[in-house]
Write an enzyme that holds these catalytic residues in place. Structure first.
Site, PDB file in Angstrom:
ATOM      1  N   GLU A  87       0.839  -1.214   0.000  1.00  0.00           N
ATOM      2  CA  GLU A  87       0.000   0.000   0.000  1.00  0.00           C
ATOM      3  C   GLU A  87       0.865   1.250   0.000  1.00  0.00           C
ATOM      4  OE1 GLU A  87      -3.142  -0.037   2.948  1.00  0.00           O
ATOM      5  OE2 GLU A  87      -3.277   2.152   2.904  1.00  0.00           O
ATOM      6  N   LYS A 281      -6.762  -1.054  11.735  1.00  0.00           N
ATOM      7  CA  LYS A 281      -6.191  -1.442  10.435  1.00  0.00           C
ATOM      8  C   LYS A 281      -4.960  -0.579  10.167  1.00  0.00           C
ATOM      9  CE  LYS A 281      -5.869  -1.420   5.731  1.00  0.00           C
ATOM     10  NZ  LYS A 281      -5.052  -0.545   4.894  1.00  0.00           N
ATOM     11  N   ASP A 297       4.625 -14.712  11.311  1.00  0.00           N
ATOM     12  CA  ASP A 297       3.313 -15.151  10.846  1.00  0.00           C
ATOM     13  C   ASP A 297       2.293 -14.016  11.032  1.00  0.00           C
ATOM     14  OD1 ASP A 297       0.807 -16.304  10.595  1.00  0.00           O
ATOM     15  OD2 ASP A 297       1.346 -18.151  11.627  1.00  0.00           O
ATOM     16  N   HIS A 394      -2.635  10.643   0.058  1.00  0.00           N
ATOM     17  CA  HIS A 394      -2.954   9.476  -0.770  1.00  0.00           C
ATOM     18  C   HIS A 394      -2.999   9.842  -2.238  1.00  0.00           C
ATOM     19  CE1 HIS A 394      -4.799   6.293   2.092  1.00  0.00           C
ATOM     20  NE2 HIS A 394      -3.588   6.659   2.424  1.00  0.00           N
TER      21      HIS A 394
HETATM   22  C1  MEV Z   1      -5.434   3.246   5.474  1.00  0.00           C
HETATM   23  O1  MEV Z   1      -4.723   2.111   5.025  1.00  0.00           O
HETATM   24  C2  MEV Z   1      -5.372   3.353   6.968  1.00  0.00           C
HETATM   25  C3  MEV Z   1      -6.229   4.473   7.573  1.00  0.00           C
HETATM   26  O2  MEV Z   1      -7.572   4.343   7.114  1.00  0.00           O
HETATM   27  C4  MEV Z   1      -6.136   4.322   9.074  1.00  0.00           C
HETATM   28  C5  MEV Z   1      -7.081   5.218   9.841  1.00  0.00           C
HETATM   29  O3  MEV Z   1      -8.136   5.617   9.300  1.00  0.00           O
HETATM   30  O4  MEV Z   1      -6.769   5.487  11.013  1.00  0.00           O
HETATM   31  C6  MEV Z   1      -5.751   5.811   7.122  1.00  0.00           C
END
Ligand code: MEV
Length: 445
Positions: A87, A281, A297, A394
């Site tokens: 990513e 995430k 892992d 992004h």
């Molecule tokens: C994107 O890979 C991760 C984010 O969505 C994490 C977040 O929103 O805190 C930017």
């Protein structure tokens, strides 16, 4: 299913034979696909054999970017952290947060515990009381008869910590478990734990057979397997600085407003599972990248992290934030069962290099590095979200990717970057811009 999509004895085919069958039956342009599959084979046959040995039915390799995030100061030591991730923006974000905190005392980490777990699940139809009454003797036998397996680990300072009897008969008739805890030192310990558990099962069966008092009951061992949930293998990573030192922010935003907004963002991830999932995430963007780069892992780490995030009954943030007496504190508690010896860590050539890059850490130090990277990632994401918004960064990377896919030249790229500074980036908008530029209809900066 069409017949040509089915096959018997696929695993017996050679690698080239497997590719041949696949391209002929699943692709429209077999020649190109074959060439592409072969192009990812390692040029060194021995290296390729090592990679093939990790899995089955391998036909090619799947390359992923291997990046590094320098300037990670953790407990006063500086690291350049290897990250394997597909990513865009993740490595840039980790590097930026690392640099930011390097100027503010760096990351402080501590290992809270390192216990790993395994379970032997079984059914016992005889007297509960008799079984429980025998449990101390059972435990002694289980540990003694496992000596052959544990001897080496004990030399390294690890071994079996405890074996508890868990009565689950209120939920399922006759169901019990042995909940076994271990210290596995620098290895993740999966093989060691599973071997011990299978030996425990054998010893348990023979104890029951040999004990007159337990003869009238029936023992059925269902399964022996480690638990990937390790709530007692925890590392804490923390950053802290006076609010006034958080720096300057775009527009009207002061450091105080930033700190409060940041804290609110963490609070939301503690209150709402939808946000908590995305928040965590972001943490795993950093965690997984280092876990992968060091040959650990990542499925086990993810599964465990998410269970831990739900330990109080609802899924919540793994990180915490406090703004008190003018001090901004941000920290993360994470279960991380990782190893620096055994498994892929010493077999995968790049995992070995990653560990070397990190100064060949032991497993505790690796837990600290991974947690710091997760916290850095979380900090960078929240900093963007509560200030400029995430799309700005992004979109920059998105624009670069589109430009590459449209074969933009070195001269065209800066023009496009300038043009799209304040405009919405989309594939068609970029293509249109390049077409105009190339036909002379777009003015070159
Ligand atoms: C994107 O890979 C991760 C984010 O969505 C994490 C977040 O929103 O805190 C930017």
């Amino acid at each position: 299913m069409e017949d040509n999509k089915k096959i018997k004895g696929f695993s017996k085919l050679s690698k080239r034979g497997k590719i041949k069958w696949i391209v002929e039956n699943f692709f429209k342009d077999p020649e190109n696909v074959t060439r592409e599959m072969l192009s990812y084979w390692h040029s060194n046959e021995d290296q390729q054999k090592i990679l093939d040995g990790f899995s089955e039915n391998t036909i090619s390799n799947f390359p992923m970017p291997y990046g590094v995030a320098p300037n990670f100061e953790i407990n006063g030591k500086t690291y350049c952290v290897p990250m394997v991730i597909e990513e865009s923006s993740v490595v840039a974000a980790a590097s930026s947060a690392a640099k930011f905190w390097m100027a503010r005392g760096g990351f402080k980490t501590e290992i809270l515990s390192t216990t790993k777990l395994g379970q032997v699940s079984f059914k016992w139809s005889g007297s509960k009381e008799a079984f429980k009454g025998n449990f101390d003797k059972i435990k002694t036998k289980l540990i003694a008869e496992c000596k052959q397996i544990t001897a080496n680990m004990e030399k390294r300072g690890g071994g079996i910590n405890d074996i508890e009897l868990i009565d689950l008969t209120d939920r399922e008739k006759d169901l019990f478990q042995l909940k076994c805890s271990f210290e596995t030192c620098d290895s993740m310990g999966a093989n060691f734990i599973n071997s011990c558990l299978e030996q425990f099962a054998k010893s348990l069966i023979s104890y029951v057979e040999e004990t007159a008092e337990l003869k009238e009951g029936e023992l059925n061992v269902i399964m022996c397997i480690l638990s990937n949930y390790t709530p007692d293998c925890i590392v804490r990573a923390k950053v802290e600085c006076p609010v006034a030192e958080l720096g300057s922010f775009p527009g009207e935003m002061t450091a105080e407003i930033f700190a409060e907004r940041f804290k609110d963002a963490v609070t939301i991830a503690h209150l709402d599972s939808y946000r908590a999932t995305t928040h965590n995430k972001g943490i795993f963007n950093g965690v997984d990248a280092v876990v992968l780069a060091t040959g650990n892992d990542f499925r086990a780490i993810e599964a465990c992290g998410h269970t831990y995030a739900s330990r109080n009954g609802s899924y919540r943030s793994l990180s915490y934030c406090k703004v008190e007496d003018g001090i901004f504190s941000f920290w993360l508690d994470l279960p991380l069962a990782v190893g620096t010896v055994g498994g892929l860590t010493s077999l995968h050539p790049m995992a070995k290099r990653s560990l070397e890059l990190l100064g060949n850490p032991n497993s505790k130090e690796l837990m600290e590095i991974i947690a710091a990277t997760g916290l850095a990632q979380n900090f960078a994401a929240l900093r963007s979200l509560v200030t400029t918004g995430i799309q700005k960064g992004h979109m920059k990377m998105h624009l670069q990717n589109i430009l590459v896919s449209l074969n933009a030249t070195e001269k065209e790229i800066p023009n496009a970057v300038e043009y799209f500074k304040e405009k919405v980036v989309s594939f068609s908008a970029v293509r249109e811009f390049l077409e105009k530029l190339r036909s002379g209809k777009q003015i070159i900066a």
